[in-house]
Design an enzyme around this catalytic site. Structure first.
Site, mmCIF file in Angstrom:
data_model
loop_
_atom_site.group_PDB
_atom_site.id
_atom_site.type_symbol
_atom_site.label_atom_id
_atom_site.label_comp_id
_atom_site.label_asym_id
_atom_site.label_seq_id
_atom_site.Cartn_x
_atom_site.Cartn_y
_atom_site.Cartn_z
ATOM 1 N N ASN A 139 0.867 -1.175 0.000
ATOM 2 C CA ASN A 139 0.000 0.000 0.000
ATOM 3 C C ASN A 139 0.905 1.227 0.000
ATOM 4 O O ASN A 139 1.510 1.550 1.020
ATOM 5 C CB ASN A 139 -0.894 -0.045 1.250
ATOM 6 C CG ASN A 139 -1.687 1.233 1.446
ATOM 7 O OD1 ASN A 139 -1.772 2.074 0.538
ATOM 8 N ND2 ASN A 139 -2.272 1.401 2.627
ATOM 9 N N LYS A 146 0.138 4.294 -0.275
ATOM 10 C CA LYS A 146 -0.487 5.483 0.328
ATOM 11 C C LYS A 146 -0.262 6.716 -0.566
ATOM 12 O O LYS A 146 -0.156 6.577 -1.780
ATOM 13 C CB LYS A 146 0.031 5.695 1.754
ATOM 14 C CG LYS A 146 -0.074 4.402 2.573
ATOM 15 C CD LYS A 146 0.089 4.579 4.052
ATOM 16 C CE LYS A 146 -0.062 3.211 4.715
ATOM 17 N NZ LYS A 146 -0.085 3.283 6.170
ATOM 18 N N HIS A 164 -9.667 1.189 4.646
ATOM 19 C CA HIS A 164 -8.351 1.249 5.281
ATOM 20 C C HIS A 164 -8.434 2.132 6.531
ATOM 21 O O HIS A 164 -9.200 3.100 6.571
ATOM 22 C CB HIS A 164 -7.301 1.814 4.309
ATOM 23 C CG HIS A 164 -5.921 1.777 4.887
ATOM 24 N ND1 HIS A 164 -5.438 2.784 5.675
ATOM 25 C CD2 HIS A 164 -4.961 0.823 4.841
ATOM 26 C CE1 HIS A 164 -4.218 2.457 6.079
ATOM 27 N NE2 HIS A 164 -3.908 1.276 5.587
ATOM 28 N N GLU A 176 -6.726 4.486 7.630
ATOM 29 C CA GLU A 176 -6.592 5.938 7.438
ATOM 30 C C GLU A 176 -7.870 6.538 6.840
ATOM 31 O O GLU A 176 -8.202 7.695 7.112
ATOM 32 C CB GLU A 176 -5.356 6.238 6.573
ATOM 33 C CG GLU A 176 -4.078 6.062 7.391
ATOM 34 C CD GLU A 176 -2.940 5.381 6.682
ATOM 35 O OE1 GLU A 176 -2.884 5.406 5.441
ATOM 36 O OE2 GLU A 176 -2.083 4.783 7.380
ATOM 37 N N GLU A 231 -5.766 -5.188 10.291
ATOM 38 C CA GLU A 231 -4.721 -4.194 10.544
ATOM 39 C C GLU A 231 -5.040 -3.419 11.823
ATOM 40 O O GLU A 231 -5.845 -2.480 11.785
ATOM 41 C CB GLU A 231 -4.649 -3.198 9.387
ATOM 42 C CG GLU A 231 -4.299 -3.813 8.053
ATOM 43 C CD GLU A 231 -3.715 -2.767 7.124
ATOM 44 O OE1 GLU A 231 -2.563 -2.917 6.713
ATOM 45 O OE2 GLU A 231 -4.398 -1.765 6.844
ATOM 46 N N GLY A 243 2.171 2.034 10.731
ATOM 47 C CA GLY A 243 3.116 3.134 10.628
ATOM 48 C C GLY A 243 3.833 3.454 11.931
ATOM 49 O O GLY A 243 4.475 4.493 12.044
ATOM 50 N N SER A 300 3.077 -2.392 10.306
ATOM 51 C CA SER A 300 4.526 -2.474 10.563
ATOM 52 C C SER A 300 5.148 -3.820 10.182
ATOM 53 O O SER A 300 6.070 -4.300 10.840
ATOM 54 C CB SER A 300 4.841 -2.129 12.027
ATOM 55 O OG SER A 300 4.473 -0.777 12.288
HETATM 56 P P1 PGA Z 1 2.642 0.105 7.647
HETATM 57 O O1 PGA Z 1 1.194 0.322 6.945
HETATM 58 O O2 PGA Z 1 3.194 -1.189 7.074
HETATM 59 O O3 PGA Z 1 3.444 1.301 7.276
HETATM 60 O O4 PGA Z 1 2.395 -0.023 9.109
HETATM 61 C C1 PGA Z 1 0.317 -0.738 6.719
HETATM 62 C C2 PGA Z 1 -0.946 -0.237 6.060
HETATM 63 O O5 PGA Z 1 -1.345 0.900 6.320
HETATM 64 O O6 PGA Z 1 -1.575 -0.938 5.253
#
Ligand code: PGA
Length: 255
Positions: free
Chosen positions: A10, A12, A95, A97, A167, A173, A212
């Site tokens: 992803n 982003k 997601h 976010e 998730e 993140g 992560s």
């Molecule tokens: P990250 O993000 O691996 O940076 O924690 C995962 C995601 O948002 O799908």
């Protein structure tokens, strides 16, 4: 039937046009060296076409990070799931976010999921609890609520178009991934939900872990029996960190 592992990146709201094309080509190179796992990338919407032009459609699953719940009309700034489907095969829905930064409700996510499926896209439905909810012992309850809401009207015929990404919000993140045991426990609980609502074809839906994921923890997370791969954010932005994660999935393939 064994569930085929997926490693999805992803991206982003990162990477410009040429970096997206370059990284897409590098990921396609990694994907073409194995036929044992699926590799997916989710570039920012505006560069999806350019990435498809650069890498073709055959080695990688390419998708959007979001789409709207209607296929056309007066919705300024939104992206039609039909437009996504005309150039790509998949879409993230709900997601963390989108839910927690942009403010999408369970009801919005449910409508988007239906729209993505109707357009013929494979929907990667993202679910997960906040730290507060986990600390209150409500992780499973929250994820169940998100599944109930998004998948209440799911037709069994659409199960083949569905992937779930568990998730936990607190792991995204932050560099603080869930423990492999927690990833397993939550993925198993998602799979139980799917089995209860749709029987064995429900249980065959792939459940990814995200939050992560890194070259250091991927192998142990992917070796959990109910984890069918990963949705990777930060570590998907460089081929040097994404490639070993794909390799970890290849090494975890169950026979
Ligand atoms: P990250 O993000 O691996 O940076 O924690 C995962 C995601 O948002 O799908």
């Amino acid at each position: 039937m064994t569930r085929r592992m997926i490693v999805a990146g992803n991206w982003k709201m990162n990477l410009d046009k040429s970096s997206s094309q370059e990284l897409g080509k590098a990921v396609a190179g990694v994907a073409s060296s194995t036929s044992d796992v699926d590799v997916a990338i989710f570039p920012t919407t505006i560069w999806i076409s350019s990435v498809v032009d650069a890498v073709g459609k055959n080695t990688l699953i390419i998708g959007a990070q979001d789409c709207y719940s209607e296929s056309a009309g007066a919705f300024t700034g939104e992206t039609s799931p039909d437009s996504v489907a005309s150039i790509a095969g998949a879409c993230l829905v709900g997601h963390s976010e989108r839910r927690h930064v942009i403010g999408e409700s369970d009801a919005t996510v449910a409508r988007k999921l239906q729209a993505a499926l109707s357009a013929g896209l494979t929907a990667y439905l993202c679910v997960g609890e906040t730290l507060e909810e986990r600390d209150a012992g409500k992780a499973e309850q929250v994820v169940e609520r998100q599944l109930d809401s998004a998948l209440a009207d799911l037709d069994t015929g659409a199960l083949g178009q569905l992937v779930i990404a568990y998730e936990p919000v607190w792991a995204i993140g932050t560099g603080r991934a869930a423990t492999p045991a927690d990833a397993q426990e939550m993925s198993a609980s998602v799979r139980d939900w799917l089995r209860k609502s749709h029987g064995e074809s429900g249980a065959a839906v792939r459940v990814l872990y995200g939050g992560s994921v890194s070259p250091d923890n991927a192998a142990e997370i992917f070796s959990q029996p109910d984890v069918d791969g990963g949705l990777v954010g930060g570590a998907s932005l460089k081929i040097d960190s994404f490639k070993p994660i794909v390799e970890a999935a290849v090494n975890s393939v169950r026979v």
